[in-house]
Design an enzyme around this catalytic site. Sequence first.
Site, PDB file in Angstrom:
ATOM      1  N   LEU A  27       0.824  -1.207   0.000  1.00 48.13           N
ATOM      2  CA  LEU A  27       0.000   0.000   0.000  1.00 48.13           C
ATOM      3  C   LEU A  27       0.863   1.264   0.000  1.00 48.13           C
ATOM      4  O   LEU A  27       2.040   1.215   0.337  1.00 48.13           O
ATOM      5  CB  LEU A  27      -0.907  -0.038   1.228  1.00 48.13           C
ATOM      6  CG  LEU A  27      -1.828  -1.273   1.266  1.00 48.13           C
ATOM      7  CD1 LEU A  27      -2.282  -1.574   2.679  1.00 48.13           C
ATOM      8  CD2 LEU A  27      -3.021  -1.093   0.332  1.00 48.13           C
TER       9      LEU A  27
ATOM     10  N   ASN B  77      -2.964   4.288   4.776  1.00 46.15           N
ATOM     11  CA  ASN B  77      -3.619   3.194   4.051  1.00 46.15           C
ATOM     12  C   ASN B  77      -3.442   1.876   4.784  1.00 46.15           C
ATOM     13  O   ASN B  77      -4.363   1.051   4.849  1.00 46.15           O
ATOM     14  CB  ASN B  77      -3.038   3.046   2.643  1.00 46.15           C
ATOM     15  CG  ASN B  77      -3.035   4.346   1.875  1.00 46.15           C
ATOM     16  OD1 ASN B  77      -2.008   4.991   1.764  1.00 46.15           O
ATOM     17  ND2 ASN B  77      -4.195   4.756   1.390  1.00 46.15           N
TER      18      ASN B  77
ATOM     19  N   THR C  63       6.057   0.609   2.354  1.00 49.29           N
ATOM     20  CA  THR C  63       7.098   1.326   3.089  1.00 49.29           C
ATOM     21  C   THR C  63       6.407   2.316   4.012  1.00 49.29           C
ATOM     22  O   THR C  63       5.786   3.275   3.543  1.00 49.29           O
ATOM     23  CB  THR C  63       8.051   2.052   2.127  1.00 49.29           C
ATOM     24  OG1 THR C  63       8.728   1.077   1.349  1.00 49.29           O
ATOM     25  CG2 THR C  63       9.077   2.871   2.895  1.00 49.29           C
TER      26      THR C  63
ATOM     27  N   LYS D  95      14.959  -0.450   5.380  1.00 48.28           N
ATOM     28  CA  LYS D  95      14.562   0.216   4.129  1.00 48.28           C
ATOM     29  C   LYS D  95      14.777   1.720   4.224  1.00 48.28           C
ATOM     30  O   LYS D  95      15.349   2.351   3.326  1.00 48.28           O
ATOM     31  CB  LYS D  95      13.080  -0.078   3.852  1.00 48.28           C
ATOM     32  CG  LYS D  95      12.435   0.738   2.737  1.00 48.28           C
ATOM     33  CD  LYS D  95      12.792   0.229   1.354  1.00 48.28           C
ATOM     34  CE  LYS D  95      12.259   1.131   0.243  1.00 48.28           C
ATOM     35  NZ  LYS D  95      10.836   0.980   0.002  1.00 48.28           N
TER      36      LYS D  95
END
Lengths: 329, 329, 329, 329
Positions: free
Chosen positions: A96, A101, A127, A202
């Site tokens: 998403l 979200n 992410t 990340k």
Amino acid sequence: MAALFRGSRHTWLRLNKHVDFAFVSTRSMASKTPVGFIGLGNMGTPMAKNLLRNGYPVIATDVFPESYKELLDMGAQVMDSPAEVAEKADRIITMLPSSPNVIEVYTGPNGILKKVKKGTLLIDSSTIDPAVAKEMAVAAEKMGAVFMDAPVSGGVGAANMAKLTFMVGGVEEEYNAAQELLTCMGANVVYCGQVGTGQAAKICNNMLLAIGMIGTAETMNLGIRLGLDPKLLAKILNMSSGRCWSSDSYNPVPGVMEGVPSANNYQGGFGTTLMAKDLGLAQNTATNTKTPVPLGSLAHQIFRVMCSRGYANKDFSSVFQFLREEEGQ
Amino acid sequence: MAALFRGSRHTWLRLNKHVDFAFVSTRSMASKTPVGFIGLGNMGTPMAKNLLRNGYPVIATDVFPESYKELLDMGAQVMDSPAEVAEKADRIITMLPSSPNVIEVYTGPNGILKKVKKGTLLIDSSTIDPAVAKEMAVAAEKMGAVFMDAPVSGGVGAANMAKLTFMVGGVEEEYNAAQELLTCMGANVVYCGQVGTGQAAKICNNMLLAIGMIGTAETMNLGIRLGLDPKLLAKILNMSSGRCWSSDSYNPVPGVMEGVPSANNYQGGFGTTLMAKDLGLAQNTATNTKTPVPLGSLAHQIFRVMCSRGYANKDFSSVFQFLREEEGQ
Amino acid sequence: MAALFRGSRHTWLRLNKHVDFAFVSTRSMASKTPVGFIGLGNMGTPMAKNLLRNGYPVIATDVFPESYKELLDMGAQVMDSPAEVAEKADRIITMLPSSPNVIEVYTGPNGILKKVKKGTLLIDSSTIDPAVAKEMAVAAEKMGAVFMDAPVSGGVGAANMAKLTFMVGGVEEEYNAAQELLTCMGANVVYCGQVGTGQAAKICNNMLLAIGMIGTAETMNLGIRLGLDPKLLAKILNMSSGRCWSSDSYNPVPGVMEGVPSANNYQGGFGTTLMAKDLGLAQNTATNTKTPVPLGSLAHQIFRVMCSRGYANKDFSSVFQFLREEEGQ
Amino acid sequence: MAALFRGSRHTWLRLNKHVDFAFVSTRSMASKTPVGFIGLGNMGTPMAKNLLRNGYPVIATDVFPESYKELLDMGAQVMDSPAEVAEKADRIITMLPSSPNVIEVYTGPNGILKKVKKGTLLIDSSTIDPAVAKEMAVAAEKMGAVFMDAPVSGGVGAANMAKLTFMVGGVEEEYNAAQELLTCMGANVVYCGQVGTGQAAKICNNMLLAIGMIGTAETMNLGIRLGLDPKLLAKILNMSSGRCWSSDSYNPVPGVMEGVPSANNYQGGFGTTLMAKDLGLAQNTATNTKTPVPLGSLAHQIFRVMCSRGYANKDFSSVFQFLREEEGQ
């Protein structure tokens, strides 16, 4: 039985870790049972396709019905809401755009957790803020499910070719089960630690990438103005301590490398607006953990300004162009 | 003859470039004639020794007589001033701390150019402002001499082992003659272009290095606070787009790598004060060429603050330590 | 009656705004009824005392029972939890350290909203994220109560002397009722707009203050190094376009002004750690609204680094000292 | 006689300071003798006119003959070079764009110092590097002349109305003589200390101004996005600790104030390119004195980027516009 186990997982684990692992293995071996997939955007659609190609039935949903078509043609089943997906699948992947979200899809009125079965494995490849990942894990655990974060590096091309890298955070005992699915969609799957550490990895990578890219752009521009040939300068940097991924694999100066966005007017690649979003996450986590990130913070501001000056949809290496123009031009 | 040629070099070259090259070759083949060396500091002394080891007689000087001893023992001849060196040698190498020293040694009252012989090759390996290098080249040309800038990358260890990298700027026809000497002291010699471009390349590399190092330090610190193991985080970055020399070859976090300053309490290596000096040069050239260098500029400020907070003599990777401490510690 | 009115406030207002105002006036005229006060720290205690001095009975609570003593002596009543305060008072002021405390005190298991009476006026004077203020307002409205944000500027001294400035956000119709109480504790009460704008104004002011203070410190330091007398430089700036509150009312250079923290070894005043907290809020709101704040962001990083280098509890003007020290000192 | 005195000034002063002052007074009372003026640009022309209006004969020159016309019409005499001006006048004012022009006009082949009379008072009102001012003072002293730096604050409007502020550096004994002329062109004349301190004060003020302006622009933009009315926000800042000249006298947000560039599409005022130049000077002096100026440095970079993005000739308060635009606009 797996469901029962999961509900009392933490107490039980202390008694008999080996057996716990066995149960997990049982479920993950029961493979080729349907996998839920929520979020069929540019990234989600090719990822879901790769699950289908690997023989997994896919039960999917998205807020935009038009996203379904390709997957329907390939045999996927489509549901109206995340809750309905959760009724049908005990392994669900979500992909998403951003934290709100994810919160909606998991904890909203028609969210996964409204109908999730005990023992379900939930893998979020969005992410998002690691703190949100942790919240989702807590909420999932209350329902007897397990949440893992598994954000990706690599873009649409890598998604198509199943060449993504997944950075996975969550309970180590579940890692094998997650890995089974993720390897269908990616070339590298790295276990990072407790829940949220996938997101952390990340975010950290992209912050350093952003710094390296702006630094490379500044440096190449300065060198050119001082009379250096850009190809020669790139060569010198790449054999010296200035070397970085942005200088040797994704050089932002047109004419230095082939096959990168700078060779194609900064089209394709990783949009400035996406980089600005990731840097916003890095900024928030740094602020919340009281971690000083002076260059990361300035990099964030620079990409933010670029977004408002027409670079939002260009590859983020267009920062070279942004900084390059001279007065009067 | 070589001297005569040099006096009228520019006009003449247009007529007969081939012959010009022949003359240059003649002089550079007349090797093992004495080489002047001015500046016998931590870098200059091992560099001069390597010339001696390669069979070149060395005629040296320095403002501090105590620097002579080692070279005298190895058979070098010592003069009282740069001017006297220039009387004896038609190839001279200078290795000095900063721009004002270079200006003094070349154009001061006892400077090289007071006594330089026509046709002398002057190679400056100091790290200075490219604009000063250009001024020296003009001043040298007026006296019929040739000036090249050849700053080094690599520290005292590389100087001892003749493993330096030289970035050379100056008239291309003289490059071979310079290379003959520089290869005695370094493993790589790179021709960068017109005079000043050697300095430009050095400054550019170090600016990007500084940015990459601070970026790596911020990123590793953020990751650690978010629960990532530093070795694992370094591994992830190094296989991803965050990779840079500071993350994969000189990681600033103690415990991640062996044999780097972070493994030795940030002793040795490249001092913060030297990095701050190089960033000052980058800043000045950027300001003078109206080139925006936002991250380079902030990196400069950070190392500048570190210098005043006790990090001046620690390796520049100690920026990790500088940023790391938590409130209350 | 007031409670009833509030429950149907929004519909009703459209019918008869005048009457609505009359009702509000009725309640606010029904003054000298008890006022709840939650959060008895360095700021909250003197604020609550000023309510007592103005004749308002105070019903207070805090997580630390030792905070009660002074107020008990002055006749305040003490409760065990925010919920109990909410049962007894229909006007409640909260003064808490940060967003999580506010969320807990309002929506936690023993929070205000568990027992709040319809029509209660809730005024939060904490400095928190405007987004949290909005969430609290929504939560309060669901219970039929009204939430306003009213953060303060001015420190403990101003709190003692009832000289605080309140920046108030919330439904305009309630502003008079809030103002009645706030004027007991402050010299200025400014209505800023919808809920959250009080926080927004506070955050904006402090971000610009932080920028001005660091800018003043840099500038004074640079001027001193260039040979200017600091008092003279301050005078010149203050008659010129460099003038700002930090240069003319709170100069960070020892010896330039009397009665400011720089004259007292940076003791007292507004601690660096508090400024870092406010800049964190500014950073978060900027990130969330995609607003570029390059200097605000860098100011945040600088105060963050200072916190970890021993300046956490010094006045934030100690940034002069932080930047001032020279190499080798 | 004055000339003789000056040649031996420094020794003599120690013997009889009182008499020295008398001599100075003598010369400065010998007023209405011709004043040299070099540099007839937008600032220089109205300054020279104000000298004429005050009854001083003016002997002028400029590299662009077309600049002469207005002054000729008012009775000024025009020379071909600075050297010729120096032959005719023993008080000379220079108003030039930047350091290289000043160096040329003073020390170039047709420069002032080629023909300067002993005892001449040289006043440079250009904004240049304080280090260059010091060099000019040394060069002037060698010729028996006195150099003072007297940069201005205030733009073309203030120059026309003789409302400039002069910041003066140089030998204190000459200050009265300088003041006599400068008061014809300005409303404030401030003595700052030894030579170079006038430039230092100017540079410091403009650096803090730049920081305050960007800070105000960021803050106003953030406040607006958080729902605050810009006029109200400006009012709150101006009664609080965020107050600065940019917020209360030159607000960058259109609609907040009348009669400022932001009310006129950022036309007029102080061009971004000029601010970038002054910040370059601040940067250079900070680098050379090893002074950390993190916000000043970032402000420099921001105005530098603006110059290349079409803001070079807009007033520097257009940084609000630069930062304001939202994504997609």
